[in-house]
Design a protein around this motif. Structure first.
Motif, mmCIF file in Angstrom:
data_model
loop_
_atom_site.group_PDB
_atom_site.id
_atom_site.type_symbol
_atom_site.label_atom_id
_atom_site.label_comp_id
_atom_site.label_asym_id
_atom_site.label_seq_id
_atom_site.Cartn_x
_atom_site.Cartn_y
_atom_site.Cartn_z
ATOM 1 N N SER A 167 2.158 26.175 37.661
ATOM 2 C CA SER A 167 1.860 24.740 37.821
ATOM 3 C C SER A 167 1.468 24.116 36.480
ATOM 4 O O SER A 167 1.780 22.960 36.213
ATOM 5 C CB SER A 167 0.753 24.552 38.848
ATOM 6 O OG SER A 167 -0.348 25.371 38.492
ATOM 7 N N LYS A 168 0.836 24.933 35.639
ATOM 8 C CA LYS A 168 0.385 24.425 34.329
ATOM 9 C C LYS A 168 1.577 23.979 33.464
ATOM 10 O O LYS A 168 1.445 23.099 32.627
ATOM 11 C CB LYS A 168 -0.387 25.554 33.631
ATOM 12 C CG LYS A 168 -0.830 25.262 32.233
ATOM 13 C CD LYS A 168 -1.690 26.393 31.678
ATOM 14 C CE LYS A 168 -1.797 26.306 30.161
ATOM 15 N NZ LYS A 168 -2.473 27.478 29.600
ATOM 16 N N TYR A 169 2.731 24.625 33.685
ATOM 17 C CA TYR A 169 3.880 24.364 32.806
ATOM 18 C C TYR A 169 4.902 23.398 33.409
ATOM 19 O O TYR A 169 5.911 23.088 32.789
ATOM 20 C CB TYR A 169 4.555 25.702 32.434
ATOM 21 C CG TYR A 169 3.626 26.539 31.596
ATOM 22 C CD1 TYR A 169 3.455 26.267 30.240
ATOM 23 C CD2 TYR A 169 2.861 27.548 32.181
ATOM 24 C CE1 TYR A 169 2.567 27.007 29.477
ATOM 25 C CE2 TYR A 169 1.970 28.287 31.432
ATOM 26 C CZ TYR A 169 1.825 28.012 30.076
ATOM 27 O OH TYR A 169 0.941 28.730 29.319
ATOM 28 N N GLN A 170 4.608 22.988 34.638
ATOM 29 C CA GLN A 170 5.566 22.151 35.365
ATOM 30 C C GLN A 170 6.051 20.946 34.545
ATOM 31 O O GLN A 170 7.252 20.731 34.391
ATOM 32 C CB GLN A 170 4.884 21.702 36.649
ATOM 33 C CG GLN A 170 5.598 20.620 37.384
ATOM 34 C CD GLN A 170 4.843 20.265 38.656
ATOM 35 O OE1 GLN A 170 4.274 21.137 39.312
ATOM 36 N NE2 GLN A 170 4.837 19.000 38.997
ATOM 37 N N ASP A 171 5.114 20.193 33.972
ATOM 38 C CA ASP A 171 5.513 18.970 33.267
ATOM 39 C C ASP A 171 6.301 19.282 31.999
ATOM 40 O O ASP A 171 7.273 18.605 31.678
ATOM 41 C CB ASP A 171 4.285 18.121 32.923
ATOM 42 C CG ASP A 171 3.605 17.636 34.190
ATOM 43 O OD1 ASP A 171 4.281 17.635 35.241
ATOM 44 O OD2 ASP A 171 2.404 17.299 34.142
ATOM 45 N N ARG A 172 5.870 20.347 31.320
ATOM 46 C CA ARG A 172 6.571 20.699 30.075
ATOM 47 C C ARG A 172 7.993 21.160 30.340
ATOM 48 O O ARG A 172 8.925 20.831 29.603
ATOM 49 C CB ARG A 172 5.806 21.801 29.335
ATOM 50 C CG ARG A 172 4.741 21.220 28.410
ATOM 51 C CD ARG A 172 3.946 22.310 27.735
ATOM 52 N NE ARG A 172 4.755 23.126 26.840
ATOM 53 C CZ ARG A 172 4.349 24.282 26.328
ATOM 54 N NH1 ARG A 172 3.162 24.753 26.624
ATOM 55 N NH2 ARG A 172 5.132 24.958 25.518
ATOM 56 N N VAL A 173 8.175 21.937 31.419
ATOM 57 C CA VAL A 173 9.534 22.417 31.727
ATOM 58 C C VAL A 173 10.419 21.233 32.104
ATOM 59 O O VAL A 173 11.559 21.113 31.639
ATOM 60 C CB VAL A 173 9.546 23.465 32.863
ATOM 61 C CG1 VAL A 173 10.963 23.867 33.205
ATOM 62 C CG2 VAL A 173 8.768 24.682 32.459
ATOM 63 N N LEU A 174 9.860 20.347 32.915
ATOM 64 C CA LEU A 174 10.635 19.181 33.334
ATOM 65 C C LEU A 174 11.048 18.354 32.115
ATOM 66 O O LEU A 174 12.221 17.967 31.971
ATOM 67 C CB LEU A 174 9.808 18.332 34.306
ATOM 68 C CG LEU A 174 10.525 17.138 34.907
ATOM 69 C CD1 LEU A 174 11.750 17.580 35.701
ATOM 70 C CD2 LEU A 174 9.588 16.351 35.827
ATOM 71 N N GLN A 175 10.095 18.155 31.239
ATOM 72 C CA GLN A 175 10.370 17.372 30.021
ATOM 73 C C GLN A 175 11.464 18.065 29.184
ATOM 74 O O GLN A 175 12.391 17.419 28.697
ATOM 75 C CB GLN A 175 9.080 17.265 29.203
ATOM 76 C CG GLN A 175 9.186 16.280 28.068
ATOM 77 C CD GLN A 175 7.919 16.295 27.199
ATOM 78 O OE1 GLN A 175 6.908 16.919 27.526
ATOM 79 N NE2 GLN A 175 7.984 15.605 26.089
#
Ligand code: MSP
Length: 650
Positions: A167-175
């Protein structure tokens, strides 16, 4: 000399839970064609494949076979390696997740991410699909409450476990995915992944305590590491992640992870999260290729339509199979394998177009010039047009192979082969040979044909490595084939004058369709097996009219299945649509029993079904098998037996 640019390409590592089928061979063949092209184009290629050996599924298979898991996987993995050798797969390493070198990498990665605080201990409650080794939440299941990937039942599990903070990396992966349009291909799969992440990423359970066939968590040995966490990290092991920083620096990040469409999610979401937690750069591309289906149907053991690549190689040789797979199917889409289509391609493209061009050219060079290549002088319009087509084809080849347009490239090369065959008819060398004044004109024609074949032999090599080299040798070319580069075909005229061509050898024998039809009457395996052919099987006693042979009977696969759902097919009074369980697999059957049974009378019954009947549509509804029933006059009863689902009926 300038340093070669590295290119790191991987296939998925395969589960040794059964022998590999033609679908697996398809995936590895694509990767091999790309790797071979890249080598030709001057890259320093590292091509990796391997086996994914841990997990509950393998442990259960070994238990069923009564052997230790490693004994079980050793044997199957040896069969993988043998298949890749037979198909001429040019991998630079073969990773087994049971190897010590890999165990060390996985444990070290676990340690690093744990130390960072991105792995924590918690309690897992959820649903697990054993065949896919995947965890699911309730809302991810399909409409029948089964695994959304394979549609088989899932098991509830609840245990203490380690979790990875995805969950911590969700935004970075999406970006990352949004900012790198080439990262996930084809584009349709990219959109799927974006939508998946937008629904929210749960932390991932990465350990199990309910079985022990896996890599132990380094500080808590009663846990084994989740098989996908173990498997994905395979890509780091052979390129020196732990033991060779220089090599690692050279090949990481990978240029291409080639995977089947159903595992794009693991490679483009979970894997990037792990890499981000390790502060490593992400792979440049994840390409999700389509699936190979057989005669329009998904391959599965229970349907009896699994195609064994080894038998096909016995029968047609590796290059014909490779050619067919790469020519016939567009990479991003599902494609169909059919024996008839394969034979047609062999006869028309390989034996006819390519085989004839080589044969005619060599024969005429031998006949008209004693096999000696004579330097060309001057050129006619038709020569000029052939050369222009050759140059265009080589450029197309270089550009489109870079873009992984394998099928389009093959079609273009074959258009050039057709062009060269037409050039023979246009120039009529046999007529030129009759006129001593046309000696140089004849020499020019022969040179242009031989030079065209030189280019063709290089361009077919990524797809058909044996054939490429065979053509090269028959042309009598002296440059060692292994050293040939793309640059060698970028200019016209590389065939040296004065060399002698070899005797023509047949590249691909034509497959006689009539013989094929006869042999198709025989049972499947012997028909495919070369040995059987070579040893000439004892003549079978023909069945008398009205009788069938034992082999005929043996083709019918009967199985006990459970009726899960039943409903009338709308607008008919005879047909009923049933969903049955074959033992881990669901099928739909349409049966003409609606006048004899009410739907609810059938639900829950264990009945006998023909499972390898070709699927058909009845009133627009697909039927994937047939129920057996006994009838007398108006009376009809389905055959129902008190045996477990999945039992074979002989
Ligand atoms: N072990 C995992 C991969 C781990 S990679 C870190 C796995 N193994 S598998 O043996 O089930 O599948 C390996 C590959 O074969 C997948 O990419 C899958 O898509 C591919 N194929 C299996 N059947 C196929 C077809 N019928 N057609 C094309 N490819 C197919 O998943």
């Amino acid at each position: 000399m300038a340093e070669k640019k590295p290119f790191y390409i991987t296939t998925p590592i395969y589960y040794p839970s059964a022998k590999l089928h033609i679908g697996h061979a398809y995936c590895t063949t694509i990767a091999d064609a790309i790797a071979r092209f890249k080598r030709l184009a001057g890259y320093d290629v590292f091509f990796l494949t391997g086996s994914d050996e841990h997990g509950l599924k393998i442990q259960q298979k070994a238990e069923e076979a009564g052997v230790k898991p490693i004994e079980y996987t050793d044997k199957i993995v040896a069969s993988f390696q043998n298949l890749w050798k037979r198909l001429n797969i040019s991998n630079d390493d073969f990773i087994r997740t049971t190897q010590e070198r890999h165990v060390k990498v996985v444990q070290e990665i676990f340690r690093r991410i744990y130390a960072k605080g991105d792995i924590y201990k918690g309690k897992y409650t959820g649903l697990y699909c054993t065949p896919c080794e995947s965890y699911w939440t309730e809302h991810q299941l399909d409409e029948n409450g089964c695994c959304p990937d394979c549609h088989r039942p899932v098991q509830p599990v609840s245990e203490e476990a380690y979790f990875f903070k995805m969950s911590k990396y969700q935004d970075r992966v999406l970006q990352y995915i949004e900012e790198h349009p080439d990262f996930i291909q084809p584009v349709s799969r990219r959109n799927e992944m974006i939508n998946f992440i937008k629904q929210g990423l749960d932390d991932l359970c990465i350990s199990r305590t309910s079985f022990n066939w896996g890599i132990p968590v380094p500080t808590d040995e009663k846990h084994v590491i989740y098989v996908w966490f173990d498997a994905l990290t395979n890509y780091l092991t052979p390129i020196g992640f732990l033991d060779d920083p220089e090599k690692f620096q050279k090949y990481w990040p990978a240029d291409l992870h080639l995977v089947g469409k159903e595992i794009v999610r693991f490679h483009s979401i979970i894997w990037p999260c792990i890499l981000m937690a390790l502060d490593l750069p992400l792979p440049k591309k994840v390409y999700g290729h389509g699936w190979l289906i057989v005669d329009g149907d998904k391959m599965s053991k229970s349907k009896g339509n699994v195609v064994d690549p080894n038998l096909l190689i016995d029968e047609f040789g590796p290059d014909a199979i490779r050619y067919f797979l790469l020519r016939e199917i567009n990479l991003g889409q599902d494609g169909n394998f059919s024996r008839d289509a394969l034979i047609q391609r062999i006869n028309s493209d390989l034996a006819n177009d390519l085989g004839n061009l080589l044969h005619r050219t060599l024969n005429m060079t031998l006949k008209f010039q004693d096999g000696v290549v004579i330097a060309p002088q001057g050129e006619s319009d038709v020569d000029r047009s052939l050369k222009a087509d050759a140059a265009e084809t080589v450029t197309f080849f270089a550009e489109n192979m870079e873009k992984m347009e394998l099928s389009r490239t093959i079609k273009k090369v074959w258009a050039f082969i057709a062009r060269a065959n037409k050039y023979i008819d246009e120039t009529a060398p046999w007529a030129l040979a009759k006129d001593p004044a046309k000696k140089q004109e004849l020499a020019n024609v022969m040179y242009n044909l031989l030079e065209s074949l030189r280019l063709i032999s290089v361009m077919v090599t990524p797809f058909m490595p044996v054939t490429g080299e065979r053509i090269w040798k028959q042309l009598g070319l002296t440059q060692p084939f292994a050293e040939v580069q793309l640059t060698d075909i970028e200019t016209w005229g590389g065939t040296p004058a004065g060399i002698h061509v070899g005797q023509p050898e047949q590249l691909f024998p034509r497959i006689e369709v009539e013989k094929e039809e006869q042999s198709a009457q025989q049972p499947k395996a012997p028909k495919q097996g070369k040995k059987e052919k070579a040893e000439k099987p004892a003549k079978k006693e023909a069945a008398a009219p009205g009788q069938i042979t034992f082999e005929d009977f043996n083709k019918i696969q009967l199985r006990v299945v459970k009726v899960l759902e039943a409903e009338l097919v709308p607008k008919t009074d005879k047909l009923m649509k049933l969903t049955v369980d074959l033992g881990g697999e669901k099928r739909q059957i349409v049966s003409g029993i609606a006048q004899h049974y009410k739907p609810e009378e059938l639900i829950g019954k264990n009945v006998v079904m023909v499972i390898n009947l070709k699927p058909a549509k009845l009133r627009g509804v697909v039927s994937q098998g047939m129920l057996l029933a006994a009838s007398s006059g108006e009376d009809l009863k389905v055959l129902s037996v008190d045996m477990p689902v999945g039992s074979e009926v002989h």
